[in-house]
Design a protein around this motif. Structure first.
Motif, mmCIF file in Angstrom:
data_model
loop_
_atom_site.group_PDB
_atom_site.id
_atom_site.type_symbol
_atom_site.label_atom_id
_atom_site.label_comp_id
_atom_site.label_asym_id
_atom_site.label_seq_id
_atom_site.Cartn_x
_atom_site.Cartn_y
_atom_site.Cartn_z
ATOM 1 N N UNK A 196 0.827 -1.204 0.000
ATOM 2 C CA UNK A 196 0.000 0.000 0.000
ATOM 3 C C UNK A 196 0.861 1.253 0.000
ATOM 4 N N UNK A 197 1.913 1.259 0.799
ATOM 5 C CA UNK A 197 2.782 2.443 0.841
ATOM 6 C C UNK A 197 3.492 2.657 -0.490
ATOM 7 N N UNK A 198 3.871 1.575 -1.146
ATOM 8 C CA UNK A 198 4.529 1.716 -2.449
ATOM 9 C C UNK A 198 3.555 2.138 -3.542
ATOM 10 N N UNK A 199 2.276 1.757 -3.378
ATOM 11 C CA UNK A 199 1.298 2.047 -4.415
ATOM 12 C C UNK A 199 0.735 3.454 -4.304
ATOM 13 N N UNK A 200 0.675 3.987 -3.097
ATOM 14 C CA UNK A 200 0.133 5.332 -2.918
ATOM 15 C C UNK A 200 1.106 6.344 -3.509
ATOM 16 N N UNK A 201 0.726 6.973 -4.586
ATOM 17 C CA UNK A 201 1.586 7.945 -5.259
ATOM 18 C C UNK A 201 1.170 9.382 -4.963
ATOM 19 N N UNK A 202 -0.078 9.575 -4.557
ATOM 20 C CA UNK A 202 -0.557 10.931 -4.326
ATOM 21 C C UNK A 202 -0.067 11.440 -2.977
ATOM 22 N N UNK A 203 0.401 12.682 -2.957
ATOM 23 C CA UNK A 203 0.821 13.320 -1.724
ATOM 24 C C UNK A 203 -0.329 14.177 -1.198
ATOM 25 N N UNK A 204 -1.366 13.504 -0.751
ATOM 26 C CA UNK A 204 -2.550 14.198 -0.264
ATOM 27 C C UNK A 204 -2.387 14.646 1.179
ATOM 28 N N UNK A 205 -3.527 14.948 1.785
ATOM 29 C CA UNK A 205 -3.504 15.440 3.158
ATOM 30 C C UNK A 205 -3.213 14.340 4.166
ATOM 31 N N UNK A 206 -3.537 13.086 3.836
ATOM 32 C CA UNK A 206 -3.364 11.972 4.761
ATOM 33 C C UNK A 206 -2.303 11.018 4.251
ATOM 34 N N UNK A 207 -1.679 10.330 5.196
ATOM 35 C CA UNK A 207 -0.713 9.293 4.871
ATOM 36 C C UNK A 207 -0.980 8.065 5.721
ATOM 37 N N UNK A 208 -0.630 6.895 5.174
ATOM 38 C CA UNK A 208 -0.884 5.621 5.837
ATOM 39 C C UNK A 208 0.217 5.330 6.839
ATOM 40 N N UNK A 209 -0.187 4.959 8.061
ATOM 41 C CA UNK A 209 0.783 4.621 9.107
ATOM 42 C C UNK A 209 0.937 3.116 9.269
ATOM 43 N N UNK A 210 -0.154 2.421 9.531
ATOM 44 C CA UNK A 210 -0.069 0.983 9.799
ATOM 45 C C UNK A 210 -1.424 0.341 9.560
ATOM 46 N N UNK A 211 -1.408 -1.005 9.483
ATOM 47 C CA UNK A 211 -2.622 -1.810 9.360
ATOM 48 C C UNK A 211 -2.484 -3.003 10.295
ATOM 49 N N UNK A 212 -3.477 -3.213 11.143
ATOM 50 C CA UNK A 212 -3.498 -4.342 12.070
ATOM 51 C C UNK A 212 -4.720 -5.207 11.780
ATOM 52 N N UNK A 213 -4.595 -6.487 12.089
ATOM 53 C CA UNK A 213 -5.633 -7.457 11.755
ATOM 54 C C UNK A 213 -6.287 -8.022 13.004
ATOM 55 N N UNK A 214 -7.600 -8.285 12.900
ATOM 56 C CA UNK A 214 -8.349 -8.985 13.941
ATOM 57 C C UNK A 214 -9.386 -9.859 13.250
ATOM 58 N N UNK A 215 -9.710 -11.003 13.853
ATOM 59 C CA UNK A 215 -10.639 -11.955 13.225
ATOM 60 C C UNK A 215 -11.748 -12.347 14.192
ATOM 61 N N UNK A 216 -12.614 -11.432 14.563
ATOM 62 C CA UNK A 216 -13.765 -11.827 15.398
ATOM 63 C C UNK A 216 -14.893 -12.374 14.541
ATOM 64 N N UNK A 217 -15.739 -13.181 15.166
ATOM 65 C CA UNK A 217 -16.935 -13.687 14.494
ATOM 66 C C UNK A 217 -18.072 -12.672 14.663
ATOM 67 N N UNK A 218 -19.000 -12.669 13.728
ATOM 68 C CA UNK A 218 -20.124 -11.756 13.770
ATOM 69 C C UNK A 218 -21.415 -12.555 13.836
ATOM 70 N N UNK A 219 -22.205 -12.322 14.875
ATOM 71 C CA UNK A 219 -23.473 -13.020 15.046
ATOM 72 C C UNK A 219 -24.605 -12.142 14.544
ATOM 73 N N UNK A 220 -25.414 -12.669 13.635
ATOM 74 C CA UNK A 220 -26.593 -11.993 13.119
ATOM 75 C C UNK A 220 -27.789 -12.888 13.435
ATOM 76 N N UNK A 221 -28.471 -12.589 14.538
ATOM 77 C CA UNK A 221 -29.550 -13.459 14.983
ATOM 78 C C UNK A 221 -28.988 -14.797 15.447
ATOM 79 N N UNK A 222 -29.485 -15.866 14.889
ATOM 80 C CA UNK A 222 -28.987 -17.203 15.222
ATOM 81 C C UNK A 222 -27.872 -17.651 14.295
#
Length: 444
Positions: A196-222
């Motif tokens: 992502x850092x190599x692909x982002x070419x635009x020098x906009x107002x924001x910059x990417x710092x980090x990405x972290x992962x989590x894998x919780x389950x999602x319950x929708x009713x039953x």
């Protein structure tokens, strides 16, 4: 028993070969589309032989650009490249019998696609149509699609323009539960961040710092749905706001602080401070578009404090002008507690400046010419001289008038020194605020 076992093995081999594509149409000229007719016919069904076995879908994505961050609506708009990988049990062929072809591309409209979406998205999916996917000889499908995603993000702008935001991108299936689809990672998180850092070419107002992962389950009713959550940390580039907001504000405050060096008796300090106050107000009105539309960031509190301090200094100049004008007419009696404070201040300053006073003892060294007086009077260190009363007047009356004049000049002297002490105190408070503000900005 051996006959029955042979029949079962033969039945399994038949089922396995049932989805093997005939390579008669594979040659150097291309692929015969009719050989995938059976695959296209099954595109509406999940591509598994045994429906009790869930389909493993591996996910990866790349942040191509951060398009917009709306603090008022709490929205983040970004452009992603989503990678999906899964196995299609209805596709397989032998490369040796098919001219060595191990991978081909197919239109996604002819394949079964998992309904992976971003839970935080608040906009309609704008994925372009007519995309293709790579299909390997083992039935491995690799699908890459671009996505312009507008997601809800809890934006905290208190430390604007030095703020950092932590937004969430959660990928899940809308229809399939954990019995049908299981999600996994196609790439490691550090690979996603580097790409992502190599692909982002635009020098906009924001910059990417980090990405972290989590894998919780999602319950929708039953039902229980599998999902993968990514915490994307982004930071604002503060250079534009420092140059356009903090630096001009610092200059105006510094000039206002230096205006304390103007002689208080000249009467020019209050108009000068009024001009600076009007200029600072116009500056805030012009720079209002650069500030967030919602919330109260720390920089707004800083501007409010600067404006309050400039108004206070203007009021102080008006008060000093009023006191000095009152001295020239009829000075009121000074309260005893204020009189003792001024005496302590005079004693402290005289002890510090004793050496310089001995060298400069000439008359009128500390004199201040107050507006409204016909003759300049040396108020600081003034001592009455011999009386010059007329001989034909009453000596007792002349002595009383002389004592009243001496008392009047003493009161004038104390009020003037109180005004100068107040002026010095506010000047040091100004310097203290400026230094603490600078330290705060550097710390942020």
């Amino acid at each position: 028993w051996f006959g029955e076992g042979a029949d079962k093995v033969e039945s399994l081999l038949c089922k396995r070969n049932e989805f093997t594509i005939n390579c008669s149409g594979f040659d150097s000229q291309g692929v015969n589309p009719t050989v995938f007719a059976s695959v296209i016919m099954r595109k509406d069904f999940r591509p598994v032989v045994n429906y009790s076995v869930p389909t493993q879908v591996n996910i990866s994505f790349t942040v191509s650009s951060i398009l917009d961050v709306d603090e008022q609506l709490q929205l983040l708009t970004s452009f992603l490249w989503l990678d999906l990988v899964w196995d299609n049990a209805f596709i397989s062929w032998n490369p040796e019998e098919c001219g060595g072809i191990q991978r081909i591309s197919m239109m996604t409209q002819n394949l079964w696609l998992p309904d992976i979406f971003v839970i935080e998205s608040v906009d309609v999916d704008q994925t372009p149509t007519g995309l293709t996917a790579y299909v390997s000889n083992e039935g491995r499908i690799k699908y890459k699609k671009p996505m312009r995603v507008t997601t809800i993000c809890n934006l905290d702008i208190f430390r604007f323009p030095f703020d950092q935001q932590n937004c969430t991108l959660t990928f899940s299936s809308f229809l399939y539960t954990v019995d049908d689809i299981l999600l996994g990672m196609e790439k490691e998180v550090w690979e996603i961040v580097d790409t992502s850092r190599n692909l982002i070419k635009t020098q906009g107002e924001r910059e990417l710092l980090s990405i972290n992962e989590a894998t919780p389950k999602m319950a929708v009713g039953s039902s229980l749905h599998d999902q993968i959550m990514f915490h994307v940390a982004i930071k604002r580039r503060p250079g534009l706001y420092v140059i356009n907001l903090l630096v001009p504000s610092g200059f105006l405050i510094a000039i206002d602080a230096l205006s304390f060096l103007l002689p208080v008796e000249s009467g020019n300090r209050a108009p000068f401070k009024m001009t600076l106050l009007l200029g600072y107000t116009a500056f805030l009105l012009m720079m209002n578009d650069l500030l967030p539309a919602s919330g109260i960031p720390l920089i707004s509190v800083y501007f409010a404090l600067c404006l309050t301090l400039m108004v206070t200094s203007l009021l102080e100049s008006v008060l000093l002008t009023y006191l000095l004008h009152m001295v020239t007419t009829q000075p009121p009696p000074m309260p005893s507690w204020l009189y003792s404070l001024v005496l302590r201040y005079i004693t402290a300053t005289e002890c510090c400046n004793k050496g310089s006073q001995k060298e400069n003892r000439g008359p009128g060294h500390n004199s201040i010419h107050l507006p409204g007086q016909k003759d300049p009077v040396a108020l600081a260190g003034w001592e009455p001289g011999p009386g010059k009363a007329e001989l034909n007047e009453d000596p007792q009356s002349t002595w009383a008038e002389s004592e009243q004049e001496i008392q009047r000049h003493r009161t004038m002297d104390m009020w003037v020194k109180f005004s100068l002490a107040l002026d010095t105190l506010l000047f040091w408070l100004y310097l203290l605020f400026m230094i603490s503000s600078l330290i705060t900005v550097i710390a942020l």
